[in-house]
Design a protein around this motif. Structure first.
Motif, PDB file in Angstrom:
ATOM      1  N   ARG A 148     -44.042 -23.784   6.739  1.00  0.00           N
ATOM      2  CA  ARG A 148     -43.054 -22.782   6.211  1.00  0.00           C
ATOM      3  C   ARG A 148     -41.907 -22.650   7.115  1.00  0.00           C
ATOM      4  O   ARG A 148     -41.632 -22.993   8.116  1.00  0.00           O
ATOM      5  N   ARG A 149     -40.839 -22.416   6.189  1.00  0.00           N
ATOM      6  CA  ARG A 149     -39.336 -22.249   6.481  1.00  0.00           C
ATOM      7  C   ARG A 149     -38.851 -20.833   6.545  1.00  0.00           C
ATOM      8  O   ARG A 149     -39.687 -20.129   5.705  1.00  0.00           O
ATOM      9  N   PRO A 150     -37.808 -20.421   7.205  1.00  0.00           N
ATOM     10  CA  PRO A 150     -37.560 -19.111   7.153  1.00  0.00           C
ATOM     11  C   PRO A 150     -37.066 -18.680   5.480  1.00  0.00           C
ATOM     12  O   PRO A 150     -36.677 -19.506   4.918  1.00  0.00           O
ATOM     13  N   ALA A 151     -37.766 -17.520   5.187  1.00  0.00           N
ATOM     14  CA  ALA A 151     -37.414 -17.363   3.634  1.00  0.00           C
ATOM     15  C   ALA A 151     -36.071 -17.156   3.349  1.00  0.00           C
ATOM     16  O   ALA A 151     -35.282 -16.599   3.884  1.00  0.00           O
ATOM     17  N   SER A 152     -35.789 -17.859   2.057  1.00  0.00           N
ATOM     18  CA  SER A 152     -34.250 -17.179   1.540  1.00  0.00           C
ATOM     19  C   SER A 152     -34.299 -16.264   0.625  1.00  0.00           C
ATOM     20  O   SER A 152     -35.143 -15.850  -0.099  1.00  0.00           O
ATOM     21  N   SER A 153     -33.367 -15.253   0.554  1.00  0.00           N
ATOM     22  CA  SER A 153     -33.267 -14.254  -0.295  1.00  0.00           C
ATOM     23  C   SER A 153     -31.963 -14.582  -1.236  1.00  0.00           C
ATOM     24  O   SER A 153     -31.865 -13.650  -2.119  1.00  0.00           O
ATOM     25  N   ARG A 154     -31.505 -15.615  -1.182  1.00  0.00           N
ATOM     26  CA  ARG A 154     -30.424 -16.137  -1.983  1.00  0.00           C
ATOM     27  C   ARG A 154     -31.128 -16.892  -3.348  1.00  0.00           C
ATOM     28  O   ARG A 154     -32.007 -17.249  -3.003  1.00  0.00           O
ATOM     29  N   PRO A 155     -30.350 -16.630  -4.393  1.00  0.00           N
ATOM     30  CA  PRO A 155     -30.944 -17.047  -5.723  1.00  0.00           C
ATOM     31  C   PRO A 155     -31.024 -18.595  -5.646  1.00  0.00           C
ATOM     32  O   PRO A 155     -30.135 -19.218  -4.916  1.00  0.00           O
TER      33      PRO A 155
END
Length: 214
Positions: A124-131
């Motif tokens: 797992r990597r830090p989740a992205s909130s960008r499209p």
């Protein structure tokens, strides 16, 4: 009595019902009209119904120690990529998808559900909130085109695990969401970036309540 959920146990309230997922064994339990009998916040849990608490204790769903952090969450899917199937696929995409598929023999096929989830957590990597970037959308469309040609087709769990690994190799972080619905009971999983579904439609996913996010 208050306590803590065991690390592999996850809860969802669906209307008046309570759904329990035991990720160790990939077992779901639907408890009709038990939604108000349990209160939880992350891993902290308290019971209104003593009989239900005793049942949780007997099943090994509770622990006296807080053994993990608060559960990860994801917003409801508000959009999706539509029916994105590539008309043409690059040779590099095919090589990437086949390489990821070959690793499934060691990391997916024949492995217990809980072990597969543990492997997914480790990558797992830090989740992205960008499209997602246009290149990510293009890769997902290529995956959709190639997927029907891969041997040993599986259910949504297989598909999401494979696509998530491909995206991970390209440096893209996606949340793996597991959801449930009742009457009739169904479990499903999919990938999201922010509130955008990557491998399903938002309209279909609206019927599911998330119970686990990786």
């Amino acid at each position: 009595m208050a306590g803590y959920l065991s690390p592999d146990v996850h809860l969802a309230r669906v209307g008046d019902d309570l759904v329990v997922l035991d990720a160790r064994t990939n077992a779901y339990f639907c408890l009709p009209r038990a939604g108000a009998a349990v209160r939880w916040n992350g891993r902290d849990v308290a019971f209104v119904d003593k009989g239900l608490e005793d049942a949780f204790l007997g099943a090994g769903f509770l622990t006296s120690l807080k053994e993990c952090d608060a559960a990860k969450t994801a917003p409801p899917a508000a959009g999706d990529l539509g029916v994105a199937v590539a008309s043409r696929v690059r040779a590099g995409d095919v090589a990437l998808i086949l390489a990821a598929w070959l690793t499934m023999f060691a990391s997916y096929h024949g492995r217990p559900f809980g072990a597969v989830l543990q492997a997914a957590r480790r990558q797992r990597r830090p989740a992205s909130s960008r499209p997602p970037a246009p290149e990510t959308v293009r890769l997902i469309a290529a995956f959709e085109r190639v997927l029907p040609w891969l041997p040993f087709q599986g259910v949504c769990f297989y598909r999401a695990f494979l696509l998530r690994r491909i995206l991970h190799w390209r440096g893209v972080s996606a949340a793996w969401v597991f959801g449930v619905q009742t009457w009739p009971f169904q479990a499903h999983c999919w990938l999201q970036i922010g509130d955008l579904a990557l491998d399903d439609t938002a309209d279909r996913l609206a019927a599911y309540t998330p119970i686990l996010v990786i």
